[in-house]
Design an enzyme around this catalytic site. Structure first.
Site, mmCIF file in Angstrom:
data_model
loop_
_atom_site.group_PDB
_atom_site.id
_atom_site.type_symbol
_atom_site.label_atom_id
_atom_site.label_comp_id
_atom_site.label_asym_id
_atom_site.label_seq_id
_atom_site.Cartn_x
_atom_site.Cartn_y
_atom_site.Cartn_z
ATOM 1 C CG HIS A 1 -69.146 4.707 0.160
ATOM 2 N ND1 HIS A 1 -67.738 4.351 0.019
ATOM 3 C CD2 HIS A 1 -69.372 4.195 1.528
ATOM 4 C CE1 HIS A 1 -67.527 3.165 0.701
ATOM 5 N NE2 HIS A 1 -68.303 3.209 1.771
ATOM 6 C CG HIS B 1 -71.240 -0.664 0.837
ATOM 7 N ND1 HIS B 1 -71.225 -1.014 1.924
ATOM 8 C CD2 HIS B 1 -70.059 0.201 1.007
ATOM 9 C CE1 HIS B 1 -70.588 -0.650 2.907
ATOM 10 N NE2 HIS B 1 -69.653 0.199 2.461
ATOM 11 C CD GLU C 1 -66.801 -1.265 1.125
ATOM 12 O OE1 GLU C 1 -66.803 -0.174 0.524
ATOM 13 O OE2 GLU C 1 -66.887 -1.587 2.451
#
Length: 345
Positions: free
Chosen positions: A105, A179, A310
């Site tokens: 991420h 997220h 996502e």
């Protein structure tokens, strides 16, 4: 439509601002300029009870100390980059590791914890919070100075649209997402095991033991990964399928989308979430690894308390030529949009 602004906290001498957009039908969305985090989404159930339907905290300290990316903007690249490195035009770029040997991420200093510039704008039937950030060349190992803008727009149709735009002064990679962990029961009254997900996807991506895509597309037919006619999350959680077990008992997998439309239904509350995206895939994550050492607004944290959708290109696409590309050319405009619309059934 209405927008309120308040102080959420302070970090390194910076005041962290919170915004709440409310529409004319009882829906509201709250967000902060730390990480562009969506801290709350409140919508009515079939009885008209307005409750929060996402996981989040009331203090900045909790986000800093406990948050597994709750509600945050993820970048520069969502998901894992294998080996924390990639090659563009013969140049190897070494990224900062934050997930074993991999980067997850966007790295420890990713977009989820930077302080974004922000402003608000209200119209008759919609209101918008705009977040902007300039990521310097080399941040977390990525090439190019990247200018990013993310808009959260709520309208009177109970729809939250998230739109992303970026441009870089060097060739780079980019794969942005949000997220947010959804739980449609309202105020975390139940886990998400009975939530039913529907999406048109014929294939999901096989993962290795470190949750990196192997490059193999697996057909969903006769597996717990077949959501084409709808499936409750508990089927995957209780499944003995190797891929469900590998992910910690549930889902943490990229699905290739036939269409950009998905739904999540909680039959007990009557809430339905309809998602629409222009991205080629979605990672369904069912909070299999959510820690139990903290509380979320008074509710003990535990596995399967929320689910993430996502929307993005598949993780680690930079290492798989047959995946949709996440390469962004110099001065090319990156632009994408995902919307989340709430109904009752």
């Amino acid at each position: 439509m209405n927008i309120t602004e308040s102080i959420f906290g302070e970090l390194n001498g910076h005041i962290i601002k919170s915004y709440t957009i409310s529409n004319d039908h009882g829906m509201s969305v709250s967000c902060i300029d730390y990480g562009g985090i969506i801290t709350g989404i409140s919508v009515p159930d079939r009885e008209g009870n307005i409750e929060n339907v996402i996981l989040g905290f009331d203090t900045l300290e909790e986000y800093i100390n406990h948050s597994p990316f709750f509600g945050a903007i993820i970048g520069r690249a969502a998901g894992r980059i294998a080996g924390s490195a990639f090659t563009l035009d013969g140049t190897v770029y070494q990224l900062k590791k934050n997930d074993g040997e991999h980067q997850l991420h966007g790295g420890a200093g990713g977009f989820h914890q930077v302080i974004w510039d922000s402003d608000a704008e209200k119209g008759l039937n919609e209101a918008n919070i705009r977040f902007s950030y300039i990521s310097p060349d080399g941040e977390e190992g990525y090439p190019g100075t990247l200018e990013v803008t993310v808009n959260y727009t709520l309208n009177n149709e109970n729809e939250l649209a998230i739109s992303y735009e970026a441009i870089s002064d060097k060739k780079t990679i980019i794969n942005l997402t949000n997220h947010t962990y959804f739980n449609l029961s309202g105020d975390l009254k139940r886990d998400i095991l009975d939530h039913e997900v529907t999406m048109e996807s014929d294939h999901f991506l096989e993962l290795d033991e470190t949750l990196i895509p192997t490059g193999e597309f697996i057909h969903v037919e006769n597996t717990p990964f077949d959501f084409r006619a709808g499936k409750e999350i508990k089927e995957g959680v209780m499944s003995g399928h190797q891929q469900n077990v590998l992910a910690g008992g549930g889902y943490d997998h990229p699905f290739l989308l036939n269409t950009g439309e998905m739904t999540v239904v909680d039959s007990a509350s009557g809430r339905k979430l309809a998602v629409e995206t222009d991205r080629p895939s979605v990672v369904l994550y069912t909070a299999n690894m959510l820690g139990s050492d903290f509380k979320i607004r008074g509710v003990q944290s535990k596995s399967h308390l929320g689910l993430c959708l996502e929307t993005q290109c598949p993780p680690d696409s930079v290492h798989h030529e047959h995946f949709p590309s996440i390469v962004l050319e110099k001065n090319e405009v990156y632009k994408t949009k995902t919307s989340f619309k709430f109904h009752v059934v």
